[in-house]
Design a protein around this motif. Structure first.
Motif, mmCIF file in Angstrom:
data_model
loop_
_atom_site.group_PDB
_atom_site.id
_atom_site.type_symbol
_atom_site.label_atom_id
_atom_site.label_comp_id
_atom_site.label_asym_id
_atom_site.label_seq_id
_atom_site.Cartn_x
_atom_site.Cartn_y
_atom_site.Cartn_z
ATOM 1 N N ASP A 59 0.819 -1.218 0.000
ATOM 2 C CA ASP A 59 0.000 0.000 0.000
ATOM 3 C C ASP A 59 0.852 1.266 0.000
ATOM 4 O O ASP A 59 2.050 1.228 0.232
ATOM 5 N N LEU A 60 0.192 2.359 -0.289
ATOM 6 C CA LEU A 60 0.795 3.690 -0.212
ATOM 7 C C LEU A 60 -0.075 4.566 0.682
ATOM 8 O O LEU A 60 -0.447 5.681 0.336
ATOM 9 N N GLY A 61 -0.453 4.016 1.821
ATOM 10 C CA GLY A 61 -1.282 4.767 2.762
ATOM 11 C C GLY A 61 -2.598 5.201 2.133
ATOM 12 O O GLY A 61 -3.292 4.404 1.515
ATOM 13 N N TYR A 68 -3.574 -6.918 1.781
ATOM 14 C CA TYR A 68 -2.580 -7.914 2.167
ATOM 15 C C TYR A 68 -1.178 -7.293 2.108
ATOM 16 O O TYR A 68 -1.031 -6.113 1.835
ATOM 17 N N THR A 69 -0.152 -8.092 2.318
ATOM 18 C CA THR A 69 1.211 -7.580 2.215
ATOM 19 C C THR A 69 1.450 -7.003 0.832
ATOM 20 O O THR A 69 2.028 -5.937 0.678
ATOM 21 N N TYR A 70 1.021 -7.745 -0.186
ATOM 22 C CA TYR A 70 1.118 -7.299 -1.572
ATOM 23 C C TYR A 70 -0.210 -7.553 -2.264
ATOM 24 O O TYR A 70 -0.917 -8.485 -1.922
ATOM 25 N N GLU A 71 -0.505 -6.734 -3.226
ATOM 26 C CA GLU A 71 -1.654 -6.968 -4.099
ATOM 27 C C GLU A 71 -1.251 -6.662 -5.524
ATOM 28 O O GLU A 71 -0.276 -5.959 -5.772
ATOM 29 N N ARG A 72 -2.033 -7.195 -6.454
ATOM 30 C CA ARG A 72 -1.795 -6.942 -7.877
ATOM 31 C C ARG A 72 -2.634 -5.754 -8.321
ATOM 32 O O ARG A 72 -3.801 -5.659 -8.003
ATOM 33 N N TYR A 73 -1.980 -4.877 -9.055
ATOM 34 C CA TYR A 73 -2.658 -3.702 -9.597
ATOM 35 C C TYR A 73 -2.442 -3.673 -11.098
ATOM 36 O O TYR A 73 -1.401 -4.086 -11.602
ATOM 37 N N SER A 142 12.081 -1.581 1.981
ATOM 38 C CA SER A 142 11.390 -2.869 1.941
ATOM 39 C C SER A 142 10.308 -2.908 3.018
ATOM 40 O O SER A 142 10.583 -2.660 4.192
ATOM 41 N N VAL A 143 9.085 -3.220 2.605
ATOM 42 C CA VAL A 143 7.978 -3.281 3.573
ATOM 43 C C VAL A 143 7.919 -4.631 4.280
ATOM 44 O O VAL A 143 7.150 -4.801 5.218
#
Length: 170
Positions: A59-61, A68-73, A142-143
């Motif tokens: 995310d970017l706030g 989730y930790t990562y998502e597809r955009y 790194s997130v």
């Protein structure tokens, strides 16, 4: 098990142009169905998998929510980039800084190893891995707590004479 599609029956793939390099985000990759060895027997167990083009990020706030930790955009959701900036100097990250002698030695060793296999490292990669203000900069953003870690060439299990050099791990 299905046979890999040949190029005449496969749907056209979206092409992304970055500088003078053509990337195919959905190039079919062979996937081993049973086992990891590449014996003659296992070669017959390969099938092809297509990956859809997507941007996988966190995310970017308030600017981009992420469940989730990562998502597809969608790639269409990315802002346009000026390809003239992609010169290998990484100017948008600031001054690259001085060379790091230990990293230069490490990359020289890796380059010799790859040269023996008829392969070379991209100059952009060498710049990023050997200068003080670029090397390790991914660690800071790194997130998921990943860190810079350069591997020896890792042989592909499915593509003869192909190697991976891992440079970021978790």
């Amino acid at each position: 098990m299905t046979e890999p599609e040949n190029s005449s029956t496969r749907a056209p793939r979206q092409q992304l142009s970055v500088a003078n390099v053509m990337l195919t985000p959905t190039t079919p990759l062979p996937m081993i169905i049973q086992g990891f060895g590449m014996s003659e027997q296992s070669r017959s167990t390969l099938s092809w998998v297509d990956f859809d083009a997507a941007w996988c990020v966190s995310d970017l706030g308030k600017y981009r929510a992420c469940q989730y930790t990562y998502e597809r955009y969608s790639l269409a959701s990315l802002p346009p980039l000026d390809s003239r900036q992609f010169t290998g100097a990484f100017r948008w990250l600031g001054d690259a800084g001085d060379l790091i002698p230990r990293q230069v030695m490490k990359l020289n060793g890796l380059a010799r190893d790859l040269a023996a296999r008829g392969l070379t490292l991209p100059q952009d990669f060498v710049t990023f891995q050997t200068t003080e203000n670029l090397y390790g900069s991914l660690d800071d953003v790194s997130v998921t707590g990943c860190w810079t870690n350069l591997s020896d060439p890792l042989p592909s299990l499915v593509e003869p004479d192909a190697f991976l050099v891992r440079f970021f791990r978790d």
